[in-house]
Each structure stands twice: as C-alpha cells, then as structure tokens.
Motif scaffolding. Sequence first.
Motif, PDB file in Angstrom:
ATOM      1  N   LEU A   1      -8.872  -6.220  -4.525  1.00  0.00           N
ATOM      2  CA  LEU A   1      -8.034  -6.218  -5.720  1.00  0.00           C
ATOM      3  C   LEU A   1      -6.693  -6.886  -5.436  1.00  0.00           C
ATOM      4  O   LEU A   1      -6.171  -6.823  -4.314  1.00  0.00           O
ATOM      5  CB  LEU A   1      -7.790  -4.785  -6.196  1.00  0.00           C
ATOM      6  CG  LEU A   1      -8.971  -4.035  -6.822  1.00  0.00           C
ATOM      7  CD1 LEU A   1      -8.587  -2.594  -7.112  1.00  0.00           C
ATOM      8  CD2 LEU A   1      -9.423  -4.731  -8.111  1.00  0.00           C
ATOM      9  N   GLU A   2      -6.144  -7.506  -6.460  1.00  0.00           N
ATOM     10  CA  GLU A   2      -4.828  -8.121  -6.324  1.00  0.00           C
ATOM     11  C   GLU A   2      -3.779  -7.043  -6.031  1.00  0.00           C
ATOM     12  O   GLU A   2      -3.737  -6.001  -6.673  1.00  0.00           O
ATOM     13  CB  GLU A   2      -4.469  -8.855  -7.626  1.00  0.00           C
ATOM     14  CG  GLU A   2      -3.110  -9.553  -7.584  1.00  0.00           C
ATOM     15  CD  GLU A   2      -2.745 -10.193  -8.909  1.00  0.00           C
ATOM     16  OE1 GLU A   2      -1.581 -10.628  -9.036  1.00  0.00           O
ATOM     17  OE2 GLU A   2      -3.613 -10.254  -9.806  1.00  0.00           O
ATOM     18  N   GLY A   3      -2.930  -7.307  -5.050  1.00  0.00           N
ATOM     19  CA  GLY A   3      -1.883  -6.354  -4.693  1.00  0.00           C
ATOM     20  C   GLY A   3      -2.296  -5.332  -3.643  1.00  0.00           C
ATOM     21  O   GLY A   3      -1.484  -4.511  -3.232  1.00  0.00           O
ATOM     22  N   VAL A   4      -3.561  -5.387  -3.205  1.00  0.00           N
ATOM     23  CA  VAL A   4      -4.056  -4.436  -2.205  1.00  0.00           C
ATOM     24  C   VAL A   4      -4.133  -5.124  -0.850  1.00  0.00           C
ATOM     25  O   VAL A   4      -4.706  -6.207  -0.725  1.00  0.00           O
ATOM     26  CB  VAL A   4      -5.440  -3.874  -2.603  1.00  0.00           C
ATOM     27  CG1 VAL A   4      -6.013  -3.024  -1.478  1.00  0.00           C
ATOM     28  CG2 VAL A   4      -5.318  -3.055  -3.881  1.00  0.00           C
TER      29      VAL A   4
ATOM     30  N   ILE B   1      -1.063  -0.609  -0.444  1.00  0.00           N
ATOM     31  CA  ILE B   1      -0.559  -1.609  -1.389  1.00  0.00           C
ATOM     32  C   ILE B   1       0.282  -2.632  -0.628  1.00  0.00           C
ATOM     33  O   ILE B   1       1.120  -2.283   0.202  1.00  0.00           O
ATOM     34  CB  ILE B   1       0.274  -0.930  -2.488  1.00  0.00           C
ATOM     35  CG1 ILE B   1      -0.620   0.045  -3.265  1.00  0.00           C
ATOM     36  CG2 ILE B   1       0.883  -1.962  -3.430  1.00  0.00           C
ATOM     37  CD1 ILE B   1       0.105   0.842  -4.321  1.00  0.00           C
TER      38      ILE B   1
ATOM     39  N   ALA C   1       4.126  -6.189  -3.772  1.00  0.00           N
ATOM     40  CA  ALA C   1       3.255  -6.088  -4.947  1.00  0.00           C
ATOM     41  C   ALA C   1       3.814  -5.055  -5.920  1.00  0.00           C
ATOM     42  O   ALA C   1       4.505  -4.112  -5.522  1.00  0.00           O
ATOM     43  CB  ALA C   1       1.846  -5.703  -4.524  1.00  0.00           C
TER      44      ALA C   1
ATOM     45  N   GLU D   1       1.224  -1.789 -11.468  1.00  0.00           N
ATOM     46  CA  GLU D   1       0.123  -2.661 -11.903  1.00  0.00           C
ATOM     47  C   GLU D   1      -1.077  -2.527 -10.963  1.00  0.00           C
ATOM     48  O   GLU D   1      -2.233  -2.536 -11.414  1.00  0.00           O
ATOM     49  CB  GLU D   1       0.598  -4.112 -11.956  1.00  0.00           C
ATOM     50  CG  GLU D   1       1.643  -4.382 -13.030  1.00  0.00           C
ATOM     51  CD  GLU D   1       2.106  -5.828 -13.027  1.00  0.00           C
ATOM     52  OE1 GLU D   1       1.617  -6.601 -12.164  1.00  0.00           O
ATOM     53  OE2 GLU D   1       2.957  -6.178 -13.873  1.00  0.00           O
ATOM     54  N   THR D   2      -0.817  -2.400  -9.666  1.00  0.00           N
ATOM     55  CA  THR D   2      -1.907  -2.241  -8.707  1.00  0.00           C
ATOM     56  C   THR D   2      -2.643  -0.929  -8.934  1.00  0.00           C
ATOM     57  O   THR D   2      -3.879  -0.870  -8.865  1.00  0.00           O
ATOM     58  CB  THR D   2      -1.353  -2.289  -7.265  1.00  0.00           C
ATOM     59  OG1 THR D   2      -0.616  -3.509  -7.089  1.00  0.00           O
ATOM     60  CG2 THR D   2      -2.491  -2.236  -6.248  1.00  0.00           C
TER      61      THR D   2
ATOM     62  N   ARG E   1      -5.044  -1.312 -11.771  1.00  0.00           N
ATOM     63  CA  ARG E   1      -6.270  -2.011 -11.368  1.00  0.00           C
ATOM     64  C   ARG E   1      -7.211  -1.058 -10.612  1.00  0.00           C
ATOM     65  O   ARG E   1      -8.435  -1.094 -10.793  1.00  0.00           O
ATOM     66  CB  ARG E   1      -5.924  -3.211 -10.494  1.00  0.00           C
ATOM     67  CG  ARG E   1      -5.086  -4.286 -11.192  1.00  0.00           C
ATOM     68  CD  ARG E   1      -4.948  -5.523 -10.316  1.00  0.00           C
ATOM     69  NE  ARG E   1      -3.941  -6.424 -10.835  1.00  0.00           N
ATOM     70  CZ  ARG E   1      -2.689  -6.507 -10.384  1.00  0.00           C
ATOM     71  NH1 ARG E   1      -2.319  -5.746  -9.379  1.00  0.00           N
ATOM     72  NH2 ARG E   1      -1.830  -7.345 -10.927  1.00  0.00           N
TER      73      ARG E   1
ATOM     74  N   ASN F   1      -0.430   8.215  -6.165  1.00  0.00           N
ATOM     75  CA  ASN F   1       0.471   7.251  -5.552  1.00  0.00           C
ATOM     76  C   ASN F   1       1.428   7.971  -4.606  1.00  0.00           C
ATOM     77  O   ASN F   1       1.875   9.087  -4.884  1.00  0.00           O
ATOM     78  CB  ASN F   1       1.265   6.521  -6.643  1.00  0.00           C
ATOM     79  CG  ASN F   1       2.050   5.346  -6.093  1.00  0.00           C
ATOM     80  OD1 ASN F   1       2.030   5.068  -4.894  1.00  0.00           O
ATOM     81  ND2 ASN F   1       2.767   4.657  -6.976  1.00  0.00           N
TER      82      ASN F   1
END
Length: 402
Positions: A85-88, A228, A232, A236-237, A240, A261
């Motif tokens: 995933l983007e940001g991971v 994360i 990033a 948003e992460t 996702r 989180n």
Amino acid sequence: MFFFSTIRMSFSNLRANAMRTFLTMLGVIIGITSIIALLTIGRGVTDSVIDQLAGLGGNRATVSLENTTVKAGFTDEEMARFAALEGVDGVAPQLSASRAITLLPDLTQSNYDGPYTTQRRVMGVNDFYFSTYTKNAGLLYGRSISADDVTHRTSVCVLGYDFWQRHYGNYAPIGEVLMINNAPCTIVGVMNKLVGIDVSGNNAVIVPYTTASQTLAMGLPGSFDVVIASGANADETIERIEDLCAQLLNSSDKDAYRVVNQEEVLDMVLTITDLVLGMLAGIAVIALVVGGIGIMNMMLVTVSERTAEIGLRKALGARPAVILLQFLIEAMIISLFGGLIGVLLGLGASYIASLLIGYTFSFNPATAALSLLFSLAVGVIFGLLPARRAAKMNPIEALRAS
C-alpha cells in the motif's frame, strides 16, 4: 527602609517561637513536597513511556481480527498486499506460543547444562522485528532473522538475552542446534537485553514467523503491525489499510477488524496520565490547604499573645496598614520558606525515585515556580484574617486586656 525593617521584625518574631513556626511550616512543606514529587515523577514516567513508544520504529498501526469467523488469520499474500500500500514501509507479524525446547549436549563446553527439555515461549517474527523494533538493542552474538529466512522458512533461531544467559551462561552458541517440538533449529544469534515496554523477546526463542506458522504449527498471524513510511500521511494511510481490511473480509462491519494507530495510543496514554496526575495533584493541594489553615491558627494565637504589643504600637501612632503588613509578612515568610523546603524535598524524592524505578528524571522549573506562587498565595489568603484582626484592634482595649 520601612518595608525592610518590617521584614526584619517579622523574622525576629518568628525566631522567638522557632518550634511553633517550624511545626506551622510543616503543613506547607508536606503539601508542596507532595505536589512537586507527584508531578515530577508522573511527568517523568509519562515521558519515558512516550519515548519508548516512539522508539518502536516511528508511526505504526496494528491490524487485528476482531469477533469474526470469516478468517483464522492473515496469509503471507494478504500481508504482502498491506506492505504494498502507498505510505506503508513494511509489515511486522508476530506469532507467540509455548513450545517444548530441548537443548542438545555439547561436550566441548563445560558450562553447558544440556540436554534437557523445557517449556519456553517461541516467537515468530520477520526481519522488521529486528530492523525496526529492536534495532536499538542490537545483537550480542551472530545475526538476526533475515528476509531470506522468512521467505524460505529456514529453521534458524535467535535467542533472547535472558534465555541465553539462563541456559548457556556466557558461552556463544552460534551454530549449535536445539529442538523445538522435536524440530531441529540452528542458533544464528543472541540478542542484547531489551528494555522498555515490550521485553517479551528477552526470555524467548525467536524464529521466522513462516517457520513458526508451518513447521511449528502456530497457525496464521491474527494481527500484525504496519510500519508507516516516514513522511507519509498517517491518516490517509490508515484509511487505505481499513479499506483493504474490509475488502479482504468482504465486510463493511468494522467490528470484524481493528486498526489502532500508534498516535491514538500516545494520545490515550497522555489523557490517562494527565487525569491521574490531576487527581494526585488535587489530593496534594488539599494537604497544602490544611497547611494554610495551620498558618491561620498559629497567626490567630500570635495576635492574641501580642495584644499588648499591638495596643502599644497603635497608641504610639502605628497605622492599621502597618500592623496588617507586619502580620501578613510573617504568614508569607512561613509559607514561602515552607514552599522552598518543599520544592527541594520534592525534587530530591523524585530524583531518588527515578533511580529506583528507572524513569527519566525531568525537572520543570515552571512546576516549581507555580508551586512557590501557590504556597505564597496560601500564606496571603490564610494570613489575611489574623492580620486584619490585629489591624482593627482598639489600642485602649488592647492595653486594658494586657
């Protein structure tokens, strides 16, 4: 000049009854000591916890299954989708279970106490566990679990510090073999001692999580951490991650999974500690108020004992404001010196506690300054009534009463 002479006279009057002055001051000392010690210890412990959470590898989110029978755990392919995933930056699964561990004999080592079988914790992790979570501790001997170990499900293990010291002494068993549930496993490393929040690896045998899942029959990971990437957007992460959870579970029911989180954990820790510190400080303030009542009682007794002095001074022309100021200064001296002693005792107690407990000692000058101001305010508030009584005293009645 007049003000300083009044202060000197106040000190002289307090020294004349030194024991009573000290006993009156004791209530303020106890109150301020309690406030300083509780706030300093509480803030130091909070800072240590936050530092340890922050030291686990930047911003993280924990993904776990909750109240669902759809899945028993996450597969390697599914965790790979989270990692992509983007940001991971990566994912860190962790399996844990008690297993029978047999230490094989080594005739070349006189201090080696095998063979025998013991029940110990076995942890299944990947390379992120070492590169992200335990990187500050490092390794005492050998190497850590690598990405290739995870991919190829190799039968290698890293020993936690306490496990190694208990079963191997100071001997480095790199290359030796032990049995986990009758499955041979080669020792490739020994960890340094972990300190902080998560010290579970100290008394464990750590293997690749794929080996733990397949060879040691620990099943699929029911939870894992998502690391994360630096820079990033965390919110948003997280969105996702939640979307992918719903997709994998084929459900819009958020009760089926949970994404926590690290920022939420930090906020929760701060909220709880602030509430506890506020409650403890409130209790300490009650002790300070009791000390203020002691000041008022002592000053009332002093006014009664010094009736003749007050009557004579007023008969000689002393204004009521002068009489009020003198008694008010005496109350302020008691509260201020009691506050200073309380600050020093509170800081000393919190420093000793930091050495015993192991948290970071942090001195906050603002806390000490506010405590002194509060102590001084207590002296003014509770010293005002006796001072006003002395200032309003009729000189003729005062001299007649003496």
